[in-house]
Structure formats: structure tokens, C-alpha cells
Design a protein around this motif. Structure first.
Motif, PDB file in Angstrom:
ATOM      1  N   ARG A 192      14.542  -9.882  13.942  1.00  0.00           N
ATOM      2  CA  ARG A 192      15.900  -9.061  13.636  1.00  0.00           C
ATOM      3  C   ARG A 192      15.787  -8.306  12.431  1.00  0.00           C
ATOM      4  N   PRO A 193      15.796  -6.789  12.128  1.00  0.00           N
ATOM      5  CA  PRO A 193      15.533  -6.319  10.958  1.00  0.00           C
ATOM      6  C   PRO A 193      16.765  -6.747   9.906  1.00  0.00           C
ATOM      7  N   ALA A 194      16.450  -6.863   8.649  1.00  0.00           N
ATOM      8  CA  ALA A 194      17.193  -7.492   7.604  1.00  0.00           C
ATOM      9  C   ALA A 194      17.196  -6.905   6.323  1.00  0.00           C
ATOM     10  N   GLY A 195      16.553  -5.659   6.372  1.00  0.00           N
ATOM     11  CA  GLY A 195      16.628  -4.796   5.204  1.00  0.00           C
ATOM     12  C   GLY A 195      15.002  -4.594   4.462  1.00  0.00           C
ATOM     13  N   LEU A 196      15.172  -3.602   3.519  1.00  0.00           N
ATOM     14  CA  LEU A 196      13.915  -3.342   2.900  1.00  0.00           C
ATOM     15  C   LEU A 196      13.835  -3.568   1.558  1.00  0.00           C
ATOM     16  N   MET A 197      12.803  -3.901   0.994  1.00  0.00           N
ATOM     17  CA  MET A 197      12.540  -4.157  -0.382  1.00  0.00           C
ATOM     18  C   MET A 197      12.033  -3.245  -1.021  1.00  0.00           C
ATOM     19  N   ASP A 198      12.434  -2.940  -2.230  1.00  0.00           N
ATOM     20  CA  ASP A 198      11.935  -1.685  -3.145  1.00  0.00           C
ATOM     21  C   ASP A 198      10.253  -1.841  -3.433  1.00  0.00           C
ATOM     22  N   PRO A 199       9.687  -0.841  -3.066  1.00  0.00           N
ATOM     23  CA  PRO A 199       8.210  -0.987  -3.120  1.00  0.00           C
ATOM     24  C   PRO A 199       7.751  -0.713  -4.646  1.00  0.00           C
ATOM     25  N   PRO A 233       0.842  -1.252   0.038  1.00  0.00           N
ATOM     26  CA  PRO A 233       0.045  -0.078  -0.008  1.00  0.00           C
ATOM     27  C   PRO A 233       0.746   1.305  -0.053  1.00  0.00           C
ATOM     28  N   SER A 234       0.309   2.591  -0.371  1.00  0.00           N
ATOM     29  CA  SER A 234       1.069   3.661  -0.498  1.00  0.00           C
ATOM     30  C   SER A 234       1.521   4.172   0.957  1.00  0.00           C
ATOM     31  N   GLY A 235       2.782   4.410   1.166  1.00  0.00           N
ATOM     32  CA  GLY A 235       3.182   4.606   2.201  1.00  0.00           C
ATOM     33  C   GLY A 235       4.013   3.619   2.925  1.00  0.00           C
ATOM     34  N   LYS A 236       3.881   2.238   2.123  1.00  0.00           N
ATOM     35  CA  LYS A 236       4.173   1.024   2.799  1.00  0.00           C
ATOM     36  C   LYS A 236       5.558   0.470   2.295  1.00  0.00           C
ATOM     37  N   VAL A 237       6.190  -0.508   2.905  1.00  0.00           N
ATOM     38  CA  VAL A 237       7.210  -1.053   2.470  1.00  0.00           C
ATOM     39  C   VAL A 237       7.436  -2.825   2.913  1.00  0.00           C
ATOM     40  N   TYR A 238       7.859  -3.355   2.217  1.00  0.00           N
ATOM     41  CA  TYR A 238       8.118  -4.782   2.654  1.00  0.00           C
ATOM     42  C   TYR A 238       9.522  -4.736   3.305  1.00  0.00           C
ATOM     43  N   GLN A 239       9.246  -5.342   4.641  1.00  0.00           N
ATOM     44  CA  GLN A 239      10.573  -5.413   5.381  1.00  0.00           C
ATOM     45  C   GLN A 239      11.025  -6.968   5.583  1.00  0.00           C
ATOM     46  N   LEU A 240      12.298  -7.307   5.532  1.00  0.00           N
ATOM     47  CA  LEU A 240      12.693  -8.514   5.638  1.00  0.00           C
ATOM     48  C   LEU A 240      13.339  -8.728   7.362  1.00  0.00           C
ATOM     49  N   TRP A 241      13.137 -10.058   7.724  1.00  0.00           N
ATOM     50  CA  TRP A 241      13.578 -10.159   9.192  1.00  0.00           C
ATOM     51  C   TRP A 241      14.209 -11.572   9.160  1.00  0.00           C
ATOM     52  N   PHE A 242      15.459 -11.508  10.412  1.00  0.00           N
ATOM     53  CA  PHE A 242      15.824 -12.751  10.356  1.00  0.00           C
ATOM     54  C   PHE A 242      15.028 -13.246  11.789  1.00  0.00           C
ATOM     55  N   ASP A 243      14.852 -14.621  12.030  1.00  0.00           N
ATOM     56  CA  ASP A 243      14.279 -14.786  13.288  1.00  0.00           C
ATOM     57  C   ASP A 243      15.319 -15.599  14.124  1.00  0.00           C
ATOM     58  N   ASP A 244      15.533 -14.893  15.144  1.00  0.00           N
ATOM     59  CA  ASP A 244      16.618 -15.298  16.149  1.00  0.00           C
ATOM     60  C   ASP A 244      15.944 -16.005  17.334  1.00  0.00           C
ATOM     61  N   GLY A 245      15.521 -17.337  16.890  1.00  0.00           N
ATOM     62  CA  GLY A 245      14.824 -17.956  18.130  1.00  0.00           C
ATOM     63  C   GLY A 245      13.520 -17.275  18.839  1.00  0.00           C
ATOM     64  N   GLY A 246      12.811 -16.836  17.913  1.00  0.00           N
ATOM     65  CA  GLY A 246      11.475 -16.023  18.142  1.00  0.00           C
ATOM     66  C   GLY A 246      11.473 -14.518  18.219  1.00  0.00           C
ATOM     67  N   GLY A 253      15.411 -18.763  10.891  1.00  0.00           N
ATOM     68  CA  GLY A 253      14.158 -18.560   9.962  1.00  0.00           C
ATOM     69  C   GLY A 253      14.409 -17.285   9.576  1.00  0.00           C
ATOM     70  N   MET A 254      13.229 -16.812   8.788  1.00  0.00           N
ATOM     71  CA  MET A 254      13.163 -15.276   8.202  1.00  0.00           C
ATOM     72  C   MET A 254      11.775 -15.232   7.882  1.00  0.00           C
ATOM     73  N   GLY A 255      11.371 -13.803   8.007  1.00  0.00           N
ATOM     74  CA  GLY A 255      10.008 -13.286   7.941  1.00  0.00           C
ATOM     75  C   GLY A 255       9.847 -12.099   6.957  1.00  0.00           C
ATOM     76  N   LEU A 256       8.886 -11.947   6.584  1.00  0.00           N
ATOM     77  CA  LEU A 256       8.490 -10.726   5.573  1.00  0.00           C
ATOM     78  C   LEU A 256       7.304 -10.225   6.023  1.00  0.00           C
ATOM     79  N   THR A 257       7.171  -8.772   6.332  1.00  0.00           N
ATOM     80  CA  THR A 257       6.009  -7.867   6.815  1.00  0.00           C
ATOM     81  C   THR A 257       5.787  -6.759   6.062  1.00  0.00           C
ATOM     82  N   VAL A 258       4.933  -6.124   6.045  1.00  0.00           N
ATOM     83  CA  VAL A 258       4.594  -4.817   5.704  1.00  0.00           C
ATOM     84  C   VAL A 258       4.582  -3.680   6.682  1.00  0.00           C
ATOM     85  N   GLU A 259       5.557  -2.813   6.556  1.00  0.00           N
ATOM     86  CA  GLU A 259       5.827  -1.892   7.396  1.00  0.00           C
ATOM     87  C   GLU A 259       5.719  -0.455   6.965  1.00  0.00           C
ATOM     88  N   PRO A 260       5.627   0.643   7.705  1.00  0.00           N
ATOM     89  CA  PRO A 260       5.680   2.072   7.178  1.00  0.00           C
ATOM     90  C   PRO A 260       7.010   2.305   6.461  1.00  0.00           C
TER      91      PRO A 260
END
Length: 248
Positions: free
Chosen positions: A197-204, A181-194, A222-229
């Protein structure tokens, strides 16, 4: 062999592959959206580097022309009769107007050249950064211990993570990802045992891209992907779109 083909994007963009390599890589492009995107970006960067051939005017050129405006007069045409006084004055007036017009053109050219020089510097910097990231991505994908795991993402998208324990780095490739969505960005994360940890942003603005995840893999499982500001968050603020275990 597939990992080696990922490293040929730069050479292909510069037409530096022999015919057999080029044919193999083009077959690979049909099945690898990430490489196709990199080729388009590297080709655009190479085109911008053409601006680097611009040469700025020498220092003091404008000042030297200004000093000569009143001291240099256009030579009148050679005739058998001496020109009338009015004609001579008109000739000098036209001469100064012509010289002023030339000076204006030189000033405009100097401004254009300066702009091109700045553009070339920006292109060189972007090319260096792109080359560094491409080299790092290729280093991970071609690492002898590289391991890959894929997953389905929402709305028919897909994600693939490649990890090299030896390099302590991970690369994430997303294909057909919906724009955030407008004003949002995909953010990558490393999963350190729950703990995420931020692992960078993707080009929206891109639906298919390859990202070198920021930071070391470390002990992440593990790793995760979320939508962030826009700009990212220090911790996830939304439910993850994807959670993936890193390949062992």
C-alpha cells in the motif's frame, strides 16, 4: 531521552534552548543526521520569515501621485532677481522629470514590496506545513508505545522505522541514501499481508531525511522501499530495495 531530543529541532533553530539543553542537543546532532537536516531546513525557513516585515504601499497611492503630477510644481529658489522665462521653464521641466523619476522609483518599490509580500506568504505557508509535519513526527517518536527497528540499505545506507500503535502512524528515517536516477523517486509502502500500500514519497534531492509515512499503519506487518517514476506509482514497479518488518 533520545526520543525527547528529536523534538527540540525547532527550539534549537530559534536559539530558544537554555545552555544545558543546547549542549545536550548538539551532542545528539553529532549522531543524528535526520535532526541535523531538520535544523538546517527550519533555520532556512526562519530566515525567510524575515520577509514578513515588508509593508505594502496603501491602496490608491500610485493614483494619488499621478493626479498631483500636473498640479504640484517645485517651488523655485528664492533670489533677489526674478528668474528669466527660459530658466523658469527649465525649472518646471526638471521638476516634472524629477517627479516622474520619483514615481518610477515608487512603482518599483511597490513591485518589490508586493514580491516580498508574496514571498512572505509562501514562507508562512511553508513554515506552517513544516511545523505540522515536525509536530506529527515528534508525536510519533515521543509516543509512550513507540517502537523502532533498523536495517541496512544498499550502498552503505541505513533505514530506521518507528511505529506507534497508539498514534497509528510510522516514521521512516533514511541516512546516506544514494540519489535515485533522474526522473525517479523513492517510494515507501506498507505491507498489508503481502499487498503493498503506498505510504508516501521521499525527496529525491536529499540523501538523509525523516518522513512521516502517509496513511495509517492499520494491520500492516511490514514496510518496503522501491524506486518508482517521478510522482509515484499505485503499486510497486521494481524490486524493493528494502523490506522491513514493523517493530511489534
Amino acid at each position: 531521552m533520545s526520543a525527547e531530543l528529536h523534538t527540540l529541532t525547532g527550539a534549537y533553530a530559534l536559539h530558544a534552548l537554555d545552555p544545558s539543553e543546547e549542549a545536550a542537543f548538539e551532542r545528539h546532532l553529532d549522531a543524528c543526521p535526520a535532526c541535523a537536516q531538520e535544523v538546517r531546513e527550519l533555520s532556512a525557513t526562519a530566515a525567510r520569515l524575515g520577509l514578513a516585515v515588508s509593508v505594502p504601499p496603501p491602496d490608491g497611492f500610485k493614483e494619488a501621485v499621478l493626479r498631483r503630477v500636473d498640479g504640484v510644481r517645485q517651488e523655485p529658489p528664492r533670489t533677489s532677481a526674478a528668474p528669466a522665462a527660459g530658466v523658469a521653464r527649465a525649472g518646471r521641466t526638471v521638476s516634472r522629470w524629477a517627479l516622474a523619476a520619483c514615481l518610477a522609483a515608487v512603482a518599483a518599490l511597490g513591485g518589490t514590496t508586493l514580491w516580498q509580500h508574496m514571498e512572505a506568504q509562501d514562507a508562512r505557508q511553508e513554515a506552517r506545513q513544516a511545523r505540522q509535519v515536525t509536530d506529527q513526527v515528534a508525536d510519533v517518536l515521543a509516543a509512550p508505545d513507540a517502537r523502532t527497528r533498523g536495517a541496512r540499505l544498499p550502498d552503505g545506507a541505513s533505514g530506521t522505522v518507528t511505529v506507534s500503535a497508539e498514534r497509528d502512524k510510522a516514521v521512516f528515517v533514511a541516512a546516506s541514501l544514494a540519489r535515485p536516477p533522474s526522473g525517479k523517486v523513492y517510494q515507501l509502502w506498507f505491507d498489508d499481508g503481502g499487498t503493498m500500500r503506498p505510504a508516501g514519497l521521499m525527496d529525491p534531492g536529499r540523501t538523509t531525511q525523516t518522513v512521516l509515512m502517509a496513511g495509517a499503519v492499520g494491520d500492516a506487518s511490514g514496510m518496503g522501499l522501491t524506486v518508482e517514476p517521478a510522482g509515484g506509482s499505485p503499486r510497486p514497479t521494481t524490486q524493493p530495495l528494502a523490506l522491513m518488518r514493523l517493530p511489534a
